[in-house]
Design a protein around this motif. Sequence first.
Motif, PDB file in Angstrom:
ATOM      1  N   ASP A  79     -21.658   7.328  -3.590  1.00 45.56           N
ATOM      2  CA  ASP A  79     -22.401   7.716  -2.390  1.00 45.56           C
ATOM      3  C   ASP A  79     -21.503   8.485  -1.421  1.00 45.56           C
ATOM      4  OD1 ASP A  79     -24.698   7.726  -0.672  1.00 45.56           O
ATOM      5  OD2 ASP A  79     -23.749   6.147   0.515  1.00 45.56           O
ATOM      6  N   ARG A  83     -22.178  12.244  -0.119  1.00 51.31           N
ATOM      7  CA  ARG A  83     -22.344  12.596   1.300  1.00 51.31           C
ATOM      8  C   ARG A  83     -21.359  13.682   1.727  1.00 51.31           C
ATOM      9  NH1 ARG A  83     -25.261   8.782   4.398  1.00 51.31           N
ATOM     10  NH2 ARG A  83     -25.849   6.974   3.142  1.00 51.31           N
ATOM     11  N   ILE A 317     -21.308  -1.898   5.208  1.00 55.98           N
ATOM     12  CA  ILE A 317     -21.779  -0.511   5.298  1.00 55.98           C
ATOM     13  C   ILE A 317     -20.547   0.320   5.600  1.00 55.98           C
ATOM     14  CG2 ILE A 317     -23.277   1.107   6.508  1.00 55.98           C
ATOM     15  CD1 ILE A 317     -24.958  -1.313   7.403  1.00 55.98           C
ATOM     16  N   PRO A 318     -20.069   1.136   4.674  1.00 57.48           N
ATOM     17  CA  PRO A 318     -20.728   1.618   3.466  1.00 57.48           C
ATOM     18  C   PRO A 318     -20.228   1.016   2.142  1.00 57.48           C
ATOM     19  CG  PRO A 318     -18.954   3.111   4.025  1.00 57.48           C
ATOM     20  CD  PRO A 318     -18.880   1.950   4.992  1.00 57.48           C
ATOM     21  N   ALA A 359     -24.070   6.301   6.845  1.00 59.55           N
ATOM     22  CA  ALA A 359     -24.680   5.174   6.137  1.00 59.55           C
ATOM     23  C   ALA A 359     -25.216   4.137   7.126  1.00 59.55           C
ATOM     24  CB  ALA A 359     -23.655   4.538   5.198  1.00 59.55           C
TER      25      ALA A 359
END
Length: 402
Positions: A79, A83, A317-318, A359
Amino acid sequence: MRSQTRTRRSSSDSTSINTDVAGELLRVWADQPAIDHHCHPLRRWPFQLSPEELRGAFTEALDPQLAASHVVNTVAYRDAVRRIAAELDCDPTEAAVLAQRNAADPVGYAKGLLARTATAIMLVDTGFASADAFTLAEQEQATGITQREIVRLERLAEGLIQAADDPREWFIAVRAGLRAAVRGGAVGVKTICAYRATLKLRPVDTDALGVAFSATRLRAQRGQSPRLSGSALCQALLFEGAQECLELDVPLQVHCGFGDPDEDLAETSPLGLRPLFTDPAYRGLRVVLLHCYPYHREAAYLGSVFPDVYMDLSLAIPFAGLEGSRAMREALGLCPTSKLLYASDASRYPEVFFVAAGAYREALAGALGELVDNRILDIAAAADAGRQVLADNARRVYKLKD
Ligand SMILES: [Zn+2]
């Protein structure tokens, strides 16, 4: 922070999230500056990043085998690469991201990523900084973002143990050090007791404290590391720090839950901090529980029953992928929206600040959007709740002035 238009179905239950509502919330918050109430110093730029360094920034693993073989197979890293690549407009691969960032103008690159976090103020734990990190003054200058210090209790105390004759003298010096730091602009104190002892707080055993103090001071006098450890020393220090925070009217941040394997996760539930919440001696002390996962439900409970307990979900997170979004929804089951704070827990690399910020906003939008879908909140109330989490709560808890 990009909105998605499709409807996503969580694996943990049958509730679908209407991402149109989440997308609308993200758009409403686009101009909402955030206060990052827990982060660490950035590495002084310019520098280039290796694959191992980028991977190491998105894991709590200390064993290099993880960065070598397994981090690329985590949801969090995939992820993160996705991003960053979207932001840099390159292929969503580690190699493409590294090639692009290492060839970019370092100042413009770092400032660009940090600008996308929409951070107005960083509250920085300076107790976790290497020689190549910015000082707070340098970081404010380099980033253009207001910086405020959070003092790390154990680090301050380690520096004062050699000169003290007994625990009482030591604690007097520590409390004077905290007062000086707050006079110098610090807005809170952080304890990493969870890394050095259990968080199941017990009354101080003065005999054990004396023995541990003498052994630690002896190490300091011999030029060895005065690293504090064990419950006798670390919990007594925590209680002293809590008393001083109360007198100084600044919050005490407590690392709970998720962290690197230097801690025993089993001993880091915030439920163990109960004496801080129930003993009248600490009445009015603002306690901010950091990270919390997987004890975020316990933290949310504490926030719902004790007036001065706050929490965040940084690191989950994250680093925990979609589990972070689920933690957000679970936290908002009990935790009032006036008690959840935004933090990145990022350090060293602008990429981590960027990924954490995006996130976090998406998880917040997803959780509040679900409440809108269920007609518990209307969109205006959800937007307001998001502003509380992103900035208003931190401004109030830390008494930050504009
Ligand atoms: Zn941290």
